[in-house]
Each structure stands twice: as C-alpha cells, then as structure tokens.
Design an enzyme around this catalytic site. Structure first.
Site, PDB file in Angstrom:
ATOM      1  N   GLU A  90      19.551  40.797 -29.002  1.00  0.00           N
ATOM      2  CA  GLU A  90      19.760  39.409 -28.545  1.00  0.00           C
ATOM      3  C   GLU A  90      20.877  38.461 -29.410  1.00  0.00           C
ATOM      4  OE1 GLU A  90      16.277  37.942 -25.669  1.00  0.00           O
ATOM      5  OE2 GLU A  90      15.949  37.109 -27.414  1.00  0.00           O
ATOM      6  N   CYS A 103      25.409  32.857 -32.502  1.00  0.00           N
ATOM      7  CA  CYS A 103      24.639  33.238 -33.072  1.00  0.00           C
ATOM      8  C   CYS A 103      24.398  34.816 -32.946  1.00  0.00           C
ATOM      9  CB  CYS A 103      23.309  32.590 -32.714  1.00  0.00           C
ATOM     10  SG  CYS A 103      21.435  32.471 -33.644  1.00  0.00           S
ATOM     11  N   CYS A 110      12.356  42.375 -37.219  1.00  0.00           N
ATOM     12  CA  CYS A 110      11.891  41.550 -38.405  1.00  0.00           C
ATOM     13  C   CYS A 110      10.931  41.980 -38.552  1.00  0.00           C
ATOM     14  CB  CYS A 110      12.884  39.946 -38.987  1.00  0.00           C
ATOM     15  SG  CYS A 110      12.708  39.659 -39.545  1.00  0.00           S
ATOM     16  N   CYS A 114       7.190  35.566 -40.587  1.00  0.00           N
ATOM     17  CA  CYS A 114       7.116  34.353 -40.504  1.00  0.00           C
ATOM     18  C   CYS A 114       6.588  34.497 -39.161  1.00  0.00           C
ATOM     19  CB  CYS A 114       8.056  33.610 -40.436  1.00  0.00           C
ATOM     20  SG  CYS A 114       9.329  34.209 -41.926  1.00  0.00           S
ATOM     21  N   CYS A 117       7.292  32.931 -36.368  1.00  0.00           N
ATOM     22  CA  CYS A 117       8.655  33.489 -35.175  1.00  0.00           C
ATOM     23  C   CYS A 117       8.064  34.590 -34.642  1.00  0.00           C
ATOM     24  CB  CYS A 117       9.794  34.338 -36.617  1.00  0.00           C
ATOM     25  SG  CYS A 117      11.179  34.469 -36.023  1.00  0.00           S
ATOM     26  N   CYS A 338      16.224  29.338 -31.256  1.00  0.00           N
ATOM     27  CA  CYS A 338      15.982  30.021 -32.647  1.00  0.00           C
ATOM     28  C   CYS A 338      14.441  30.269 -32.461  1.00  0.00           C
ATOM     29  CB  CYS A 338      15.704  29.150 -34.175  1.00  0.00           C
ATOM     30  SG  CYS A 338      17.348  28.447 -33.852  1.00  0.00           S
TER      31      CYS A 338
HETATM   32  N1  SAH Z   1      15.890  35.708 -40.747  1.00  0.00           N
HETATM   33  C1  SAH Z   1      16.568  34.401 -41.341  1.00  0.00           C
HETATM   34  C2  SAH Z   1      17.045  34.187 -40.233  1.00  0.00           C
HETATM   35  C3  SAH Z   1      17.488  34.593 -38.449  1.00  0.00           C
HETATM   36  S1  SAH Z   1      15.321  33.144 -38.544  1.00  0.00           S
HETATM   37  C4  SAH Z   1      16.189  33.563 -41.955  1.00  0.00           C
HETATM   38  O1  SAH Z   1      14.175  33.262 -41.230  1.00  0.00           O
HETATM   39  O2  SAH Z   1      16.392  32.515 -42.021  1.00  0.00           O
HETATM   40  C5  SAH Z   1      17.451  31.740 -38.417  1.00  0.00           C
HETATM   41  C6  SAH Z   1      16.234  30.197 -38.118  1.00  0.00           C
HETATM   42  O3  SAH Z   1      14.895  29.829 -36.716  1.00  0.00           O
HETATM   43  C7  SAH Z   1      14.841  29.967 -39.309  1.00  0.00           C
HETATM   44  O4  SAH Z   1      15.497  29.111 -40.244  1.00  0.00           O
HETATM   45  C8  SAH Z   1      13.997  30.456 -38.929  1.00  0.00           C
HETATM   46  O5  SAH Z   1      12.574  30.180 -39.595  1.00  0.00           O
HETATM   47  C9  SAH Z   1      13.897  29.696 -37.660  1.00  0.00           C
HETATM   48  N2  SAH Z   1      12.541  29.701 -36.545  1.00  0.00           N
HETATM   49  C10 SAH Z   1      12.141  30.882 -36.619  1.00  0.00           C
HETATM   50  N3  SAH Z   1      10.571  30.835 -35.138  1.00  0.00           N
HETATM   51  C11 SAH Z   1      11.226  30.200 -34.727  1.00  0.00           C
HETATM   52  C12 SAH Z   1      10.530  28.895 -34.291  1.00  0.00           C
HETATM   53  N4  SAH Z   1       9.933  29.776 -33.334  1.00  0.00           N
HETATM   54  N5  SAH Z   1      10.438  27.457 -33.815  1.00  0.00           N
HETATM   55  C13 SAH Z   1      12.068  27.016 -34.714  1.00  0.00           C
HETATM   56  N6  SAH Z   1      12.552  27.731 -35.498  1.00  0.00           N
HETATM   57  C14 SAH Z   1      12.454  29.263 -35.300  1.00  0.00           C
HETATM   58 FE1  SF4 Z   2      11.851  37.538 -39.780  1.00  0.00          FE
HETATM   59 FE2  SF4 Z   2      11.468  35.261 -38.269  1.00  0.00          FE
HETATM   60 FE3  SF4 Z   2      10.710  35.225 -40.523  1.00  0.00          FE
HETATM   61 FE4  SF4 Z   2      13.709  35.113 -40.475  1.00  0.00          FE
HETATM   62  S1  SF4 Z   2      11.742  33.567 -39.856  1.00  0.00           S
HETATM   63  S2  SF4 Z   2      13.113  35.678 -41.716  1.00  0.00           S
HETATM   64  S3  SF4 Z   2      13.410  36.669 -38.100  1.00  0.00           S
HETATM   65  S4  SF4 Z   2      10.363  36.742 -39.353  1.00  0.00           S
END
Ligand code: SAH
Ligand code: SF4
Length: 345
Positions: A90, A103, A110, A114, A117, A338
């Site tokens: 996406e 974006c 990934c 996390c 996420c 995000c």
């Molecule tokens: N992997 C990289 C970039 C992609 S994620 C990273 O983690 O930085 C982009 C941003 O979205 C990151 O700051 C991540 O922590 C945030 N993010 C992930 N899941 C989210 C959620 N459910 N609500 C808000 N932000 C989120």
């Molecule tokens: Fe991967 Fe999501 Fe963590 Fe970014 S926030 S490193 S996309 S698992």
C-alpha cells in the site's frame, strides 16, 4: 527483461556502453522516464525506431498495477498495488494546502513485529526492489496527473508505509538516489524525504555519515522495559545504543533535528512519569517529538490515549523546552493512517 528503474545513473552508463549507445543517450532516457513520466520507449520521440526497439527489447519501465483505490473524506488516497508476483503493498497520497506528501512502503510486510502495528502483526514476505519503490511514486504521479499539472506536484516523501526501510537499505538508497533524477520539477531532493526506522542501530552506524534524507526514529517509550514490551527490536538494539547513535547523528549533521515518533498508548507510556523520563533521556539530543494518536486495527490489543492525556503529555514536554507536536492522523476512515496499512483490504 531488465527493469530500468533498478539501475543507478552510473550503472546505466555502463549498460548503455554495452549496447554501444552514445553516452548522451543516458541523460535523454533519464529525462523521458524521470521528468516526463513516459511508460514506453516508443514515446521517446528523439530516438529512431531502431534505438527504441533495442531499448524495448532490453528493458521495461516498471509500474505496479493499481488493484484498488480508496479515497478519504480528507482528500487522502490509499492505493493497493499489485506487484508482479501478485503480492500487494500500500502507498498513500496525502494532499495538504502547501504540499503533497506520499507515504511509501519499502517491504511487503515487516519482520520487526512491533505489537501496536498492523503491518508487523501480519509478518514479513519480502523486500521491495528499487523499481517497486520508485514505481509507487510514479503510479501515484500518473493517477493524480502530477507529471503535467504542477499544482499536483509531489513535494515530500515519507518512508512510513509497510516495512522497515533499514532492513532493505540498499534498495531504498538506490530508489532515493534515482528519485533525484527528475530535475527541478519532478525530482525529489533527499531534503524532502524522511526515513522512519524502528532503530536498527547496526545499519544506522554505517549509513548516518552520508545520510542525506531526514531521520525519524520510532521511539514510543522512554525506558527499555516499556519499549521492549511493545517493540521486541529493543531487545536486539537497546535504547541506550539507539540514543548514542542519535547523538552521533547530531554531531555529523549539526543543522538537522531528529524526529522521535511516540504513539500514546493508554496506561502503557502516557503518564506524567513517562513524560519526565522522556525529557531526561532526550537531554542533549537535538530533536523534536511527534506525538501520534494510536490508530486502531482489527485484532489490536491497545487503547489509544484520549485527547486530554495527549495534550497533557505534550505540555510537559514543551514546558521543558522540547519541541513537541501532535500528529493528526490522515485517512483514518479508509485505514490509511500509520500502522493501519496491510495488504489484504
Ligand atoms: N518501520 C518503520 C516505518 C514504517 S512505520 C518504523 O517503524 O519507523 C511508520 C510509523 O507508524 C512508525 O512511527 C510506527 O511506529 C507508526 N505506527 C505503527 N503502527 C501504528 C498504529 N497502530 N498507530 C499509529 N502509529 C503507528
Ligand atoms: Fe515494522 Fe510496523 Fe514496527 Fe515499523 S512499526 S518496524 S512497519 S512492525
């Protein structure tokens, strides 16, 4: 057939040399592809039929296929893009008054995992090739007509879609170098690109001396225990090492600020004590803090902090002199915010 977007300018010079083309042809092809947005070599009208034929037989100018489009009431457009092996990613177009941001995804899924996420929850499939990263920009430019209509110009890029860009650094870097090639109008200077990472210290160590784009770090917690509980990567690259590398970045790039992203999760990282710990660990780091509202997704185990708590948290940071802003989510109604990106809907 080779994907021409995968080659750097330098590599194209040697490719064209092998094809016995004059060196100036490289710049001509680059202009057609990166400034004018053509999708076939037959559109390159300053080449004769034979040259067009040789190029068409050797290379393709990649575009992912648009599989679905969702438009938010706030103007945000989410693209579900299908790759050649049928996997999907996406990308999001975010129009604002004075800029248009896209974006981009860097991986299919990934592996960092996390807990908050949605992308991480769905696991890792594979890295994206340079052409698949650049192709996201180009397919959006085709769709919003920004090749011709200057008001639709893409001014900023954030690597904040699916994937951890530092686990695919080689390809992300080639894409970033090639995105400069569009010249004054279509080119994207690294100054307008922000790379967000969960903090892969071993890669940061290697790349920060020459890093041209802006750096955002997903911090999300002010101590190791809390961070490890929501970001398992913290067990591999801990907070202390991460902050050390951030200070090194500051020394090497004295005119730049690091952006720390911090999602406020109710009862986990949002109380006054946490804000004070955050102030303490960020002491001596030239940065700003971006407070992010948690975006909910099906199956998540978190509750986002309410507006009052977010405002309070910000106030505490600001009163200690930290530049802290609240990121307003865009495209929430279409799951384009995000952490809501996934490739299944
Ligand atoms: N992997 C990289 C970039 C992609 S994620 C990273 O983690 O930085 C982009 C941003 O979205 C990151 O700051 C991540 O922590 C945030 N993010 C992930 N899941 C989210 C959620 N459910 N609500 C808000 N932000 C989120
Ligand atoms: Fe991967 Fe999501 Fe963590 Fe970014 S926030 S490193 S996309 S698992």
């Amino acid at each position: 057939m080779k994907g021409i977007l995968n080659f750097t300018q330098e590599q194209l010079v040697s490719q064209f040399n092998n094809l016995k083309f004059a060196k100036f042809r490289v710049q001509q092809v680059i202009d057609w592809i990166y400034s004018k947005g053509v999708t076939s070599f037959t559109q390159m009208t300053n080449f004769n039929g034979q040259t067009q034929g040789t190029l068409s037989n050797s290379y393709c100018i990649y575009r992912p296929q648009i599989s679905a489009i969702k438009k938010s009431i706030d103007g945000t457009i989410k693209f579900l893009l299908k790759l050649d092996d049928s996997l999907t990613i996406e990308s999001v177009f975010i129009p604002e008054d004075h800029r248009n941001t896209i974006c981009l995804s860097t991986q299919v899924g990934c592996a960092v995992g996390c807990k908050f996420c949605n992308t991480g929850y769905n696991g890792f499939k594979r890295n994206l090739k340079p052409e698949e990263i650049i192709g996201q920009v180009f397919v959006i430019k085709d769709y919003v007509d920004s090749w011709k209509d200057r008001t639709k110009r893409i001014s900023n890029v954030v690597f904040m879609g699916m994937g951890e860009p530092l686990y695919n650094w080689n390809n992300v870097n080639i894409a970033m170098q090639n995105l400069k090639l569009g010249g004054e109008i279509q080119g994207l200077s690294p100054k307008r690109i922000t790379l967000s990472t969960s903090g892969i210290v071993s890669v940061l160590e290697k790349i920060i001396p020459t890093l041209e784009c802006n750096l955002a770090i997903s911090l999300h917690a002010p101590n190791s225990a809390t961070r490890s509980s929501i970001m398992p990567i913290n067990n591999l690259y801990n907070l202390e090492n991460l902050l050390t590398i951030c200070k090194a970045y500051n020394r090497l790039h004295p005119n730049k600020l690091i952006t720390f992203e911090y999602i406020l999760l109710n009862g986990i990282n949002d109380n006054t004590g946490m804000a004070k710990q955050l102030i303490k660990i960020l002491h001596g780091v030239k940065c700003k803090v971006n407070l992010i509202q948690f975006n909910s997704w099906k199956g998540d185990k978190f509750v986002g902090s309410d507006e009052q708590k977010i405002q309070n948290f910000r106030k505490i940071l600001v009163s200690s002199g930290i530049n802290a802003t609240i990121r307003h989510s865009r495209g929430r109604d279409i799951m384009a915010a995000c952490g809501q990106l996934q490739s299944s809907n």
